[in-house]
Design an enzyme around this catalytic site. Structure first.
Site, PDB file in Angstrom:
ATOM      1  CB  THR A  93      -0.931   0.018   1.223  1.00  0.00           C
ATOM      2  OG1 THR A  93      -1.776  -1.140   1.161  1.00  0.00           O
ATOM      3  CG2 THR A  93      -1.798   1.263   1.222  1.00  0.00           C
TER       4      THR A  93
ATOM      5  CE  LYS B 129      -5.238  -1.712   1.764  1.00  0.00           C
ATOM      6  NZ  LYS B 129      -3.929  -2.361   1.831  1.00  0.00           N
TER       7      LYS B 129
ATOM      8  CE  LYS C  17       2.370   2.011   4.586  1.00  0.00           C
ATOM      9  NZ  LYS C  17       1.843   1.157   3.486  1.00  0.00           N
TER      10      LYS C  17
END
Length: 292
Positions: free
Chosen positions: A100, A175, A243
């Site tokens: 990701t 995502k 993150k």
């Protein structure tokens, strides 16, 4: 013995990557692996994976190179430069970043790959360690349709919900949508359990009642049972979720979009990370209430 036609390189054998490599080995692919800490890859080597020594070494031996690393700067490090994947992969190779990462970086990789007559696909996943082990990951794909068609047999070993989203970067944007939805949902499922306990209910019975109704979600069904057992081992690290939420907030800012639910979730997880929980699983969010 491996009998599939493509040799697969796999860089990043952490919680998710190791299970994905095992799926590929079970499907009789030859898999060349690299991880910064070789000790963490020893079990896979013993199970038939070949050690690649470096990202460059992996790129020089494989036709398909998959990366599943931690952060965008890790992705940059393994793809670019004279010792990176792009400069060392054979002409016609497929590069697949399943980390990701940022949509911007996905586009950069795709553009640079084309200069070397390579094709790059961004294909982040959802489903956690359970999905990786069972081959039931959701795979969100950006890149050329030609490249995606070529890699489809490999994706089918790793996931069962494989959706092409569009040009390079589209997988990463998708995502972000996934992580945004999870972030607020995680607050909701944890508050439900905190409320149940405060009301003197049996959380196990509450879960039985609400998990299959309108409140049902993947997090409720898969992570709350871990919470009830006080199992905070990482299917997905808090530090990696932070993150991801940071990337989503940055992308939202570029689009002049406010996401207050995501901002709240990130602030709560930030507090947990500061309290030493960054290497716990995302279900450790329950500790926010335990500590407040």
């Amino acid at each position: 013995m491996p009998h599939q036609d493509k040799v697969i390189g796999f860089i990043g054998t952490g919680v998710m990557g190791s299970s994905m490599v095992r799926r590929l080995l079970a499907a009789h692919y030859q898999v060349i692996i690299y991880n910064r800490t070789k000790e963490k890859a020893e079990a896979l080597i013993n199970e038939g994976a070949i050690w690649g020594k470096s990202p460059m070494g992996v790129a020089q031996q494989a036709q398909v190179i998959i990366t599943m690393v931690g952060y965008p700067y890790d992705v940059e490090e393994v793809y670019f430069g004279p010792h990176g994947i792009i400069a060392n992969a054979h002409t016609g190779s497929l590069l697949v970043d399943m980390t990701t990462s940022t949509p911007t970086l996905a586009k950069k990789i795709s553009e640079e790959a084309l200069k070397y007559h390579l094709q790059a696909v961004d294909a982040p996943v959802s489903g956690g360690d359970i999905g990786a082990k069972n081959g039931t990951l959701s795979i969100m794909i950006g890149g050329s349709q030609e490249a995606v068609a070529e890699i489809q047999p490999i994706f089918s070993v790793l996931g069962n919900n494989i959706v092409y989203q569009g040009e390079a970067g589209s997988g990463q944007h998708t995502k972000m949508c996934n992580q945004i939805a999870i972030a607020s949902n995680m607050i909701g499922v944890m508050e439900a359990i905190v409320y149940a306990r405060k009301a003197g209910l049996d959380p196990e019975k509450v879960l039985e009642s609400i998990s299959s109704g309108a409140a049902g979600s993947w997090s409720l069904s898969n992570l709350i049972p871990r919470v009830l057992k006080e199992d905070y081992s990482p299917g997905f690290f808090i530090k990696h979720f932070i993150k991801d939420m940071g990337i989503a907030l940055e992308e939202a800012e570029k689009m002049d979009l406010q996401l207050p639910g995501l901002q709240l979730a990130k602030s709560m997880y930030d507090q947990l990370a500061e309290a030493g929980e960054e290497n716990s699983g995302t279900q450790a969010l329950i500790k926010y209430w335990n500590n407040n």
